[in-house]
Design a protein around this motif. Structure first.
Motif, PDB file in Angstrom:
ATOM      1  N   ASP A   1      26.238  44.624  52.218  1.00  0.00           N
ATOM      2  CA  ASP A   1      26.936  43.222  51.526  1.00  0.00           C
ATOM      3  C   ASP A   1      28.364  43.347  51.237  1.00  0.00           C
ATOM      4  O   ASP A   1      29.025  44.383  50.728  1.00  0.00           O
ATOM      5  CB  ASP A   1      26.301  43.223  50.309  1.00  0.00           C
ATOM      6  CG  ASP A   1      26.154  41.862  49.767  1.00  0.00           C
ATOM      7  OD1 ASP A   1      27.009  41.071  49.965  1.00  0.00           O
ATOM      8  OD2 ASP A   1      25.215  41.507  48.943  1.00  0.00           O
TER       9      ASP A   1
ATOM     10  N   ALA B   1      29.807  41.597  49.130  1.00  0.00           N
ATOM     11  CA  ALA B   1      30.031  41.002  47.762  1.00  0.00           C
ATOM     12  C   ALA B   1      30.736  42.215  46.945  1.00  0.00           C
ATOM     13  O   ALA B   1      29.935  43.078  46.717  1.00  0.00           O
ATOM     14  CB  ALA B   1      28.909  40.354  47.323  1.00  0.00           C
TER      15      ALA B   1
ATOM     16  N   THR C   1      30.154  42.900  57.294  1.00  0.00           N
ATOM     17  CA  THR C   1      31.073  41.446  56.935  1.00  0.00           C
ATOM     18  C   THR C   1      32.442  42.393  56.270  1.00  0.00           C
ATOM     19  O   THR C   1      32.474  43.492  56.058  1.00  0.00           O
ATOM     20  CB  THR C   1      30.195  40.943  55.781  1.00  0.00           C
ATOM     21  OG1 THR C   1      31.192  39.620  55.349  1.00  0.00           O
ATOM     22  CG2 THR C   1      29.638  41.580  54.855  1.00  0.00           C
TER      23      THR C   1
ATOM     24  N   GLU D   1      25.152  30.840  51.776  1.00  0.00           N
ATOM     25  CA  GLU D   1      23.655  31.299  51.497  1.00  0.00           C
ATOM     26  C   GLU D   1      22.883  30.073  51.313  1.00  0.00           C
ATOM     27  O   GLU D   1      21.833  30.353  50.438  1.00  0.00           O
ATOM     28  CB  GLU D   1      23.931  32.165  50.093  1.00  0.00           C
ATOM     29  CG  GLU D   1      24.709  33.629  50.239  1.00  0.00           C
ATOM     30  CD  GLU D   1      24.784  34.270  49.096  1.00  0.00           C
ATOM     31  OE1 GLU D   1      24.390  33.749  47.991  1.00  0.00           O
ATOM     32  OE2 GLU D   1      25.145  35.570  49.332  1.00  0.00           O
TER      33      GLU D   1
ATOM     34  N   TYR E   1      38.442  32.027  58.302  1.00  0.00           N
ATOM     35  CA  TYR E   1      37.268  32.992  57.924  1.00  0.00           C
ATOM     36  C   TYR E   1      36.125  32.393  58.028  1.00  0.00           C
ATOM     37  O   TYR E   1      35.014  32.807  58.773  1.00  0.00           O
ATOM     38  CB  TYR E   1      37.653  33.866  56.668  1.00  0.00           C
ATOM     39  CG  TYR E   1      36.776  34.855  56.222  1.00  0.00           C
ATOM     40  CD1 TYR E   1      36.478  36.000  56.903  1.00  0.00           C
ATOM     41  CD2 TYR E   1      35.898  34.611  55.253  1.00  0.00           C
ATOM     42  CE1 TYR E   1      35.497  36.974  56.587  1.00  0.00           C
ATOM     43  CE2 TYR E   1      35.069  35.403  54.731  1.00  0.00           C
ATOM     44  CZ  TYR E   1      34.896  36.608  55.444  1.00  0.00           C
ATOM     45  OH  TYR E   1      33.725  37.629  54.824  1.00  0.00           O
TER      46      TYR E   1
ATOM     47  N   ASP F   1      21.066  34.691  55.342  1.00  0.00           N
ATOM     48  CA  ASP F   1      20.294  35.439  54.294  1.00  0.00           C
ATOM     49  C   ASP F   1      20.296  33.823  53.285  1.00  0.00           C
ATOM     50  O   ASP F   1      21.392  33.307  52.988  1.00  0.00           O
ATOM     51  CB  ASP F   1      21.109  36.304  53.880  1.00  0.00           C
ATOM     52  CG  ASP F   1      22.653  36.009  53.327  1.00  0.00           C
ATOM     53  OD1 ASP F   1      23.312  35.475  54.033  1.00  0.00           O
ATOM     54  OD2 ASP F   1      23.069  36.645  52.210  1.00  0.00           O
TER      55      ASP F   1
HETATM   56  C1  IPT Z   1      28.949  36.980  49.945  1.00  0.00           C
HETATM   57  C2  IPT Z   1      30.010  38.213  50.505  1.00  0.00           C
HETATM   58  O1  IPT Z   1      31.138  37.941  50.374  1.00  0.00           O
HETATM   59  C3  IPT Z   1      29.854  38.184  51.774  1.00  0.00           C
HETATM   60  O2  IPT Z   1      30.463  39.221  52.647  1.00  0.00           O
HETATM   61  C4  IPT Z   1      28.470  38.285  52.281  1.00  0.00           C
HETATM   62  O3  IPT Z   1      28.022  39.703  52.048  1.00  0.00           O
HETATM   63  C5  IPT Z   1      27.378  37.410  51.579  1.00  0.00           C
HETATM   64  O4  IPT Z   1      27.600  37.416  50.325  1.00  0.00           O
HETATM   65  C6  IPT Z   1      26.067  37.796  51.803  1.00  0.00           C
HETATM   66  O5  IPT Z   1      25.216  36.795  51.271  1.00  0.00           O
HETATM   67  S1  IPT Z   1      29.284  37.059  48.342  1.00  0.00           S
HETATM   68  C7  IPT Z   1      28.006  35.651  47.960  1.00  0.00           C
HETATM   69  C8  IPT Z   1      28.398  35.518  46.557  1.00  0.00           C
HETATM   70  C9  IPT Z   1      28.735  34.262  48.507  1.00  0.00           C
END
Ligand code: IPT
Length: 485
Positions: free
Chosen positions: A189, A191, A220, A235, A258, A278
């Motif tokens: 992830d 995030a 990512t 998402e 991006y 996801d």
């Molecule tokens: C988002 C991340 O920035 C991205 O890299 C990826 O991991 C994604 O989550 C997975 O769902 S952050 C999210 C709060 C949009």
């Protein structure tokens, strides 16, 4: 003279049809999928299980790493019940959040006390990861692990340097990759993980590749150079149109570019990294009883299926287990109904009995009738150097349909770059299905839905491409009524 002799003896040995069948397959164009990506595409859907300490807090999705380990206490955890849902939904793989951003570990890691070891559950003797992988194995489901790179408990602890955290994470990754059998996917992830640089991931990547050569890596941002599959930019379950599996150096783009590069890919980009979608069955990733009335309907899930699987992606659908450690019956039921509706829809290709002709023919072995033979091994291809083709299907009688699906031979790269579909009732006057008027990518599977059309003739138009078309399946269908629920 010598060549002629060989050709002649081949003719004698194998007969005329064998010589015709010797027509070589088209050469791949550009970058193509590796074996892990081919296996991943075949899954079509994967289940995500967000389960952990957040489940036992009040409406928390991103824990701060401070909740006491003791509160983790599922009263009736049964991973076999999760697997039953997957089997009914035809989902062949699953990924568990072994550690989310709060840092709480669902297995008794030797490297931290912040785990099930110090929970009330099974007097600290339990191991959710073990129960999960065992249930996967028993039910023929491929197990995957999410080990959150961002860890508020350890990683952001003041006495931790990135170097120290790198080792901590590496140790945990090794535990999970070596002690729990075959792991089919790992999820990095992005995030909260910006400070984990590409060199940090390099070390972790080596561990995955050494221990689990078939493990698909979701990457990512800074882990992107190691990714087999990429994030698709939101998402909500909506891949771009187009959605290329090819892309390029995503990390150096500005913000808007991006997200576009993630969502749509990059036509003829230099890396083959398809998009994984996801999305949760509920508004949140973790279970909250307040959201029992906000579970996505079958119709919502069907929309998502069409804009993910139907846009050259694989759907990673989250089912959050509740405080008992069970899935709510609504989530399970909707997923099972989705499967039934998908199977009902696509088991009846209304072109199956039609006569097929094409303007671009490669030879018998690549005949356009292979588009409707329901055999994944055979395919239609055109002549080298000719990238367009009109493929006409004459049905035995007029049929009504509101959905179509096209599949490309992904092993041969992204070939077709523009296509549309037309229909006719006299074979002379053609109308384009409006929703197909600006289609570009095909890839593993492309699905389009539209207002019902009744027609005796259907024409698939391959209008532009990188190389001569190589297409596996084409069909038109009537959407099952149960998908409207
Ligand atoms: C988002 C991340 O920035 C991205 O890299 C990826 O991991 C994604 O989550 C997975 O769902 S952050 C999210 C709060 C949009």
């Amino acid at each position: 003279m010598k060549l002629k002799t060989i050709a002649f003896s081949a003719l004698l040995a194998y007969g005329t049809s064998a010589v015709t069948n010797a027509q070589p397959a088209p050469k791949p164009f550009g970058v193509t999928p590796n074996d892990r990506q081919l296996e991943w595409y075949d899954r079509e859907m994967i289940a995500f299980f967000h389960f952990g300490i957040n489940t036992f807090e009040n409406f928390v999705n991103e824990g701060d790493g401070k909740a006491p380990a003791a509160i983790f206490n599922p009263t009736a955890l049964d991973c076999n019940q999760w697997m039953q849902t997957l089997k009914n939904a035809g989902i062949p793989a699953a990924i568990l959040t072994a550690k989310h951003a709060d840092g709480f570990c669902l297995w008794p890691s030797a490297y931290t006390d912040y785990s099930v070891k110090n929970s009330a559950w099974k007097n600290g003797k339990g191991d959710v990861v073990r129960e999960f992988v065992d249930a996967c194995e028993e039910n023929g489901i491929k197990a995957g692990i999410y080990l959150g790179p961002h860890d508020r408990h350890e990683h952001l602890h003041p006495e931790y340097t990135t170097e120290k955290y790198k080792k901590y994470y590496a140790n945990q990754l090794r535990e999970l990759m070596t002690d729990y059998g075959k792991i089919w996917e790992t999820w990095w992830d992005g995030a909260g993980a910006d400070e984990l640089t590409t060199p940090v991931y390099t070390e972790w990547f080596k561990i995955v590749r050494e221990t689990q050569p078939d493990c698909v890596i979701f990457g990512t941002k800074n882990s992107y150079p190691f990714a087999d599959v990429r994030w698709m930019g939101n998402e909500a379950g909506h891949c771009g149109d187009p959605c290329w599996s090819t892309t390029d150096s995503i990390a150096i783009r500005d913000e808007a570019a991006y997200y576009d590069a993630l969502n749509q890919g990059v036509l003829n980009g230099n890396a083959y990294i398809p998009a994984e979608t996801d999305v949760s069955t509920r508004p949140s990733w973790f279970y909250h009883p307040e959201e029992d009335c906000r579970v996505k309907s079958v119709a919502d899930l069907w929309d998502i299926y069409c804009t993910s699987v139907g846009r050259n992606s694989v759907l990673l659908l989250n089912f959050p287990p509740d405080r008992r450690g069970l899935l709510h019956s609504k989530d399970s039921l909707n997923a099972a109904t989705l499967r039934k509706g998908i199977d009902e829809t696509f088991s009846n290709n209304l072109l199956a009995k039609s006569k097929v002709s094409a303007t671009n023919l490669r030879g018998k072995k690549f005949d356009p009738r292979y588009l409707i033979d329901n055999d994944p091994k055979t395919y239609y291809a055109g002549k080298d150097g000719v990238v367009t083709s009109d493929i006409t299907f004459t049905l035995p009688k007029a049929e009504t349909f509101d959905c179509l699906m096209l599949r490309e031979v992904i092993q041969l790269g992204h070939r077709t770059t523009r296509w549309s579909v037309e229909y006719s009732n006299n074979g002379k006057d053609w109308t384009t299905i409006p929703e197909t008027s600006s289609l570009q990518s095909v890839g593993n599977k492309w699905i389009v839905r539209f207002n019902p059309v009744t027609a005796k003739y259907v024409r698939l138009r391959i209008l532009a491409g990188n190389a001569t078309p190589a297409l596996n399946t084409f069909g038109v269908y009537k959407q099952s009524e149960i998908l409207k629920q």
